[in-house]
Design a protein around this motif. Structure first.
Motif, PDB file in Angstrom:
ATOM      1  N   SER A  60       0.799  -1.056   0.475  1.00 56.98           N
ATOM      2  CA  SER A  60       0.197   0.143   0.340  1.00 56.98           C
ATOM      3  C   SER A  60       0.680   0.833  -0.144  1.00 56.98           C
ATOM      4  CB  SER A  60      -0.760  -0.459   1.186  1.00 56.98           C
ATOM      5  OG  SER A  60      -0.235   0.615   1.977  1.00 56.98           O
ATOM      6  N   VAL A  61       0.459   1.784  -0.619  1.00 54.07           N
ATOM      7  CA  VAL A  61       1.024   3.248  -0.720  1.00 54.07           C
ATOM      8  C   VAL A  61       0.339   4.807  -0.102  1.00 54.07           C
ATOM      9  CG1 VAL A  61       1.834   5.421  -2.622  1.00 54.07           C
ATOM     10  CG2 VAL A  61       2.594   2.661  -2.843  1.00 54.07           C
ATOM     11  N   GLN A  62       0.533   5.992   0.915  1.00 54.84           N
ATOM     12  CA  GLN A  62      -0.774   6.462   1.253  1.00 54.84           C
ATOM     13  C   GLN A  62       0.171   8.035   1.341  1.00 54.84           C
ATOM     14  OE1 GLN A  62      -2.061   5.842   3.869  1.00 54.84           O
ATOM     15  NE2 GLN A  62      -3.146   7.794   3.905  1.00 54.84           N
ATOM     16  N   LEU A  63      -0.627   8.067  -0.131  1.00 52.70           N
ATOM     17  CA  LEU A  63      -0.214   9.962  -0.778  1.00 52.70           C
ATOM     18  C   LEU A  63      -1.473  10.649  -0.005  1.00 52.70           C
ATOM     19  CD1 LEU A  63      -0.453   8.541  -4.164  1.00 52.70           C
ATOM     20  CD2 LEU A  63       1.527   9.587  -2.885  1.00 52.70           C
ATOM     21  N   GLY A  64      -0.830  11.599   1.118  1.00 49.48           N
ATOM     22  CA  GLY A  64      -1.730  12.786   2.201  1.00 49.48           C
ATOM     23  C   GLY A  64      -2.826  11.319   2.685  1.00 49.48           C
ATOM     24  N   SER A  65      -3.800  12.038   2.409  1.00 53.21           N
ATOM     25  CA  SER A  65      -5.351  11.304   3.049  1.00 53.21           C
ATOM     26  C   SER A  65      -5.868   9.782   2.057  1.00 53.21           C
ATOM     27  CB  SER A  65      -6.322  12.366   3.544  1.00 53.21           C
ATOM     28  OG  SER A  65      -6.484  12.849   1.860  1.00 53.21           O
ATOM     29  N   ILE A  66      -4.772   9.702   0.628  1.00 57.42           N
ATOM     30  CA  ILE A  66      -5.499   8.955   0.134  1.00 57.42           C
ATOM     31  C   ILE A  66      -4.335   7.804   0.248  1.00 57.42           C
ATOM     32  CG2 ILE A  66      -5.812   8.116  -2.133  1.00 57.42           C
ATOM     33  CD1 ILE A  66      -6.026  11.881  -3.168  1.00 57.42           C
ATOM     34  N   GLN A  67      -5.269   6.297   0.578  1.00 57.20           N
ATOM     35  CA  GLN A  67      -4.540   5.067   0.603  1.00 57.20           C
ATOM     36  C   GLN A  67      -4.433   3.988  -1.084  1.00 57.20           C
ATOM     37  OE1 GLN A  67      -5.160   2.854   3.887  1.00 57.20           O
ATOM     38  NE2 GLN A  67      -3.270   1.428   3.873  1.00 57.20           N
ATOM     39  N   LEU A  68      -3.818   3.827  -1.672  1.00 65.37           N
ATOM     40  CA  LEU A  68      -3.171   3.153  -2.990  1.00 65.37           C
ATOM     41  C   LEU A  68      -3.244   1.668  -2.779  1.00 65.37           C
ATOM     42  CD1 LEU A  68      -1.863   5.255  -5.096  1.00 65.37           C
ATOM     43  CD2 LEU A  68      -3.959   5.501  -5.258  1.00 65.37           C
ATOM     44  N   THR A  69      -4.151   0.767  -2.607  1.00 63.17           N
ATOM     45  CA  THR A  69      -3.781  -0.564  -2.456  1.00 63.17           C
ATOM     46  C   THR A  69      -4.342  -1.540  -3.675  1.00 63.17           C
ATOM     47  OG1 THR A  69      -5.661  -1.134  -0.844  1.00 63.17           O
ATOM     48  CG2 THR A  69      -4.049  -0.148  -0.084  1.00 63.17           C
ATOM     49  N   GLY A  70      -4.263  -2.952  -3.876  1.00 64.60           N
ATOM     50  CA  GLY A  70      -4.619  -4.110  -4.606  1.00 64.60           C
ATOM     51  C   GLY A  70      -4.490  -3.486  -5.875  1.00 64.60           C
ATOM     52  N   MET A  71      -5.549  -3.624  -6.448  1.00 58.42           N
ATOM     53  CA  MET A  71      -5.441  -3.875  -7.923  1.00 58.42           C
ATOM     54  C   MET A  71      -5.208  -2.227  -8.250  1.00 58.42           C
ATOM     55  SD  MET A  71      -8.202  -6.540  -9.312  1.00 58.42           S
ATOM     56  CE  MET A  71      -9.249  -7.253  -8.265  1.00 58.42           C
ATOM     57  N   VAL A  72      -6.411  -1.040  -7.432  1.00 59.05           N
ATOM     58  CA  VAL A  72      -5.925   0.423  -7.876  1.00 59.05           C
ATOM     59  C   VAL A  72      -4.043   0.633  -7.687  1.00 59.05           C
ATOM     60  CG1 VAL A  72      -7.028   2.770  -6.832  1.00 59.05           C
ATOM     61  CG2 VAL A  72      -8.134   1.003  -6.560  1.00 59.05           C
ATOM     62  N   LEU A  73      -3.263   0.030  -6.510  1.00 63.14           N
ATOM     63  CA  LEU A  73      -1.857   0.750  -7.017  1.00 63.14           C
ATOM     64  C   LEU A  73      -1.209   0.000  -8.070  1.00 63.14           C
ATOM     65  CD1 LEU A  73       0.184   1.925  -5.578  1.00 63.14           C
ATOM     66  CD2 LEU A  73       0.653  -0.306  -4.068  1.00 63.14           C
ATOM     67  N   ALA A  74      -1.533  -1.290  -8.217  1.00 64.52           N
ATOM     68  CA  ALA A  74      -1.538  -1.599 -10.165  1.00 64.52           C
ATOM     69  C   ALA A  74      -1.790  -0.942 -10.717  1.00 64.52           C
ATOM     70  CB  ALA A  74      -1.514  -3.062  -9.473  1.00 64.52           C
ATOM     71  N   CYS A  75      -3.005  -0.312 -10.779  1.00 65.65           N
ATOM     72  CA  CYS A  75      -3.399   0.203 -11.953  1.00 65.65           C
ATOM     73  C   CYS A  75      -2.257   1.186 -12.500  1.00 65.65           C
ATOM     74  CB  CYS A  75      -4.588   0.289 -11.960  1.00 65.65           C
ATOM     75  SG  CYS A  75      -5.482   1.260 -13.603  1.00 65.65           S
ATOM     76  N   VAL A  76      -1.913   2.219 -11.174  1.00 63.92           N
ATOM     77  CA  VAL A  76      -1.440   3.376 -11.524  1.00 63.92           C
ATOM     78  C   VAL A  76      -0.129   3.075 -11.928  1.00 63.92           C
ATOM     79  CG1 VAL A  76      -1.055   5.315  -9.705  1.00 63.92           C
ATOM     80  CG2 VAL A  76      -3.076   4.702  -9.881  1.00 63.92           C
ATOM     81  N   VAL A  77       0.583   2.064 -11.236  1.00 62.62           N
ATOM     82  CA  VAL A  77       1.990   1.303 -11.094  1.00 62.62           C
ATOM     83  C   VAL A  77       2.332   1.219 -12.977  1.00 62.62           C
ATOM     84  CG1 VAL A  77       3.345  -0.249 -11.077  1.00 62.62           C
ATOM     85  CG2 VAL A  77       2.662   0.835  -8.995  1.00 62.62           C
ATOM     86  N   GLY A  78       1.224   0.639 -13.235  1.00 63.23           N
ATOM     87  CA  GLY A  78       1.028  -0.061 -15.222  1.00 63.23           C
ATOM     88  C   GLY A  78       0.939   1.181 -15.258  1.00 63.23           C
ATOM     89  N   MET A  79       0.373   2.969 -15.165  1.00 66.20           N
ATOM     90  CA  MET A  79       0.274   3.430 -15.772  1.00 66.20           C
ATOM     91  C   MET A  79       2.131   4.109 -15.785  1.00 66.20           C
ATOM     92  SD  MET A  79      -3.396   5.136 -15.634  1.00 66.20           S
ATOM     93  CE  MET A  79      -3.950   5.106 -13.615  1.00 66.20           C
ATOM     94  N   ILE A  80       1.964   4.580 -14.780  1.00 66.80           N
ATOM     95  CA  ILE A  80       3.560   5.543 -15.014  1.00 66.80           C
ATOM     96  C   ILE A  80       4.630   4.427 -15.101  1.00 66.80           C
ATOM     97  CG2 ILE A  80       5.310   5.678 -13.112  1.00 66.80           C
ATOM     98  CD1 ILE A  80       2.891   6.056 -10.757  1.00 66.80           C
ATOM     99  N   MET A  81       4.916   3.216 -15.377  1.00 65.80           N
ATOM    100  CA  MET A  81       5.753   2.406 -16.488  1.00 65.80           C
ATOM    101  C   MET A  81       5.353   2.426 -18.051  1.00 65.80           C
ATOM    102  SD  MET A  81       5.938  -1.253 -14.076  1.00 65.80           S
ATOM    103  CE  MET A  81       7.805  -1.128 -15.237  1.00 65.80           C
ATOM    104  N   GLY A  82       3.860   2.817 -18.403  1.00 67.48           N
ATOM    105  CA  GLY A  82       3.725   2.649 -19.506  1.00 67.48           C
ATOM    106  C   GLY A  82       4.264   4.129 -20.234  1.00 67.48           C
ATOM    107  N   LEU A  83       4.009   4.962 -19.265  1.00 65.36           N
ATOM    108  CA  LEU A  83       4.323   6.479 -19.320  1.00 65.36           C
ATOM    109  C   LEU A  83       5.879   6.755 -19.667  1.00 65.36           C
ATOM    110  CD1 LEU A  83       3.417   9.657 -19.735  1.00 65.36           C
ATOM    111  CD2 LEU A  83       3.392   9.949 -17.765  1.00 65.36           C
TER     112      LEU A  83
END
Length: 99
Positions: A60-83
């Protein structure tokens, strides 16, 4: 609704969960096969591996008051890697660029 679900035995819920997540994983693999993703390119292997491990590991990654975990974090990581791979291609800094 919660009361109804709580009457289902734990092993049954476990089996349903196992099937559900297995189907989600199999659907993802089918999408990659149907899209004919070229795993001869190391970027595709790396991206798939990092996204799968991120989604399944419980990281899990905490960005301020937002916590990203599981499939949501995987999706964000995939978009960042693709970019990142797209930018590296445009700067001609990769050895397996799309032609």
């Amino acid at each position: 609704m919660t009361t109804l679900i709580s009457t289902i035995p734990g092993p049954v819920i476990g089996g349903i969960s196992f099937l559900l997540y297995g189907m989600i994983g199999a659907s993802g693999i089918r999408i990659l096969v149907d899209a004919q993703v070229d795993y001869g390119k190391s970027r595709n292997q790396a991206m798939t591996a990092v996204v799968f491990v991120t989604g399944l590991s419980g990281i899990s990654v905490q960005l301020g008051s937002i916590q990203l975990t599981g499939m949501v974090l995987a999706c964000v990581v995939g978009m960042i890697m693709g970019l990142a791979f797209y930018i590296l291609d445009k700067l001609k800094l990769t050895n397996d660029r799309d032609e």
